[in-house]
Design an enzyme around this catalytic site. Structure first.
Site, PDB file in Angstrom:
ATOM      1  N   LEU A   3       0.813  -1.214   0.000  1.00  0.00           N
ATOM      2  CA  LEU A   3       0.000   0.000   0.000  1.00  0.00           C
ATOM      3  C   LEU A   3       0.851   1.270   0.000  1.00  0.00           C
ATOM      4  CD1 LEU A   3      -2.754  -1.044   2.577  1.00  0.00           C
ATOM      5  CD2 LEU A   3      -2.682  -1.425   0.111  1.00  0.00           C
ATOM      6  N   HIS A  13      -3.421   4.204  -2.334  1.00  0.00           N
ATOM      7  CA  HIS A  13      -4.343   3.329  -1.615  1.00  0.00           C
ATOM      8  C   HIS A  13      -4.911   4.034  -0.384  1.00  0.00           C
ATOM      9  CE1 HIS A  13      -1.602   0.263  -3.570  1.00  0.00           C
ATOM     10  NE2 HIS A  13      -2.785  -0.172  -3.963  1.00  0.00           N
ATOM     11  N   GLY A  66      -9.329   3.534  -7.718  1.00  0.00           N
ATOM     12  CA  GLY A  66      -8.593   4.677  -8.233  1.00  0.00           C
ATOM     13  C   GLY A  66      -8.655   4.746  -9.742  1.00  0.00           C
TER      14      GLY A  66
END
Length: 294
Positions: free
Chosen positions: A33, A37, A147
């Site tokens: 991450l 994130h 995303g």
């Protein structure tokens, strides 16, 4: 934060936490991450009573010559970051837990998966569709956060959700970038210092293309030629694709028309190798001032 390793544990904890009127948000990830994130995790946390995330490197979306075994992993740091973002439940299954036997079921979204990344990574989005559908069934979220760096993936998942009447709303979140414009990606760790410096050409080219689009005097062909030329000037950059399609339908447009005559939102998408590392980036183009994702 509760960490679940099995599907049974996950279902039990979500059932215990869910009550009347409570919304559940979900962020599926492959781990390693970063701040991109984290932006999804924070959005999930701030907009839902229950915030769930998963970390699972899905083998079904990797081709035989791709980097599944080498894909970066950092479980301890991932747990720390998810906790700091306020996630209630973090699901970290093994491959054996998610796929006790090799699945025979396919989740294929025709028409959206044959182009862009789907052309160079055949079967990739079939694997994405399978794992995301499994996770949606396990978590049963009201909202799922993705995303826009993976714009094609979002289009595929939205179509799957509509076609299968899945009761989840897909929330599209902006691309998060480094100060110099490079889109955050777990694969950035593979870049050497020189490759990292050259990779900023992706955002520079796409950003300039947006300015060209705003001038309303550019054809699709001229825009693609500009972006291709800019990226080609970066030393050892190997272009996989530079494409301009409608979004989210991902249909080919007439490249000779002035783009300001296009009534649909457009996606300018690029995939480029720097060394052995394949990076993607994109820019959404729209004639409407009301639609701004990036």
């Amino acid at each position: 934060m509760i960490i679940c390793r099995t599907k049974k544990e996950l279902r039990e904890h979500i059932r215990d936490m869910r009550g009347t009127g409570k919304t559940t948000g979900f962020v599926p990830t492959m781990g390693y991450l970063h701040e991109g994130h984290a932006s999804l995790l924070r959005a999930c946390r701030s907009n839902n009573e229950i915030a769930v995330a998963s970390i699972f490197v899905n083998p079904m979306q990797f081709g035989p010559n791709e980097d599944f075994d080498q894909y970066p992993r950092s479980e301890e740091k991932d747990i720390e970051l998810a906790s700091s973002c306020g996630i209630d439940i973090l699901f970290i299954p093994t491959v054996a837990e998610m796929y006790p036997k090799r699945p025979l079921t396919e989740v294929k979204v025709a028409g959206l998966t044959e182009q862009l990344c789907g052309a160079s990574r055949p079967g990739h989005f079939d694997g994405v569709g399978l794992v995301v559908s499994k996770l949606f069934h396990l978590v049963e979220p009201d909202f799922a956060y993705f995303g826009l760096k993976d714009a094609q993936q979002i289009a595929v998942i939205e179509q799957m959700v509509r076609d299968l009447d899945m009761p989840v709303e897909i929330v599209k979140c902006p691309i998060i970038r480094e100060p110099d414009g490079l889109a955050l990606s777990s694969r950035n760790v593979y870049l050497t210092a020189d490759e990292r410096a050259r990779a900023i050409v992706l955002n520079k080219a796409c950003s300039q293309a947006l300015e060209m689009f705003k001038e309303k005097t550019t054809t699709g062909r001229e825009l693609l030629e500009y972006v291709t030329n800019q990226i080609s000037q970066a030393e050892e950059a190997r272009i996989d694709y530079v494409s301009l399609l409608t979004y989210p339908s991902l249909q080919v447009i007439d490249m000779e028309l002035d783009l300001h005559n296009c009534k649909e939102q457009l996606l300018l998408a690029v995939a480029v190798y720097f060394g052995q590392t394949r990076l993607i980036d994109n820019q959404l183009l729209t004639c409407s001032e009301e639609v701004q994702y990036v």
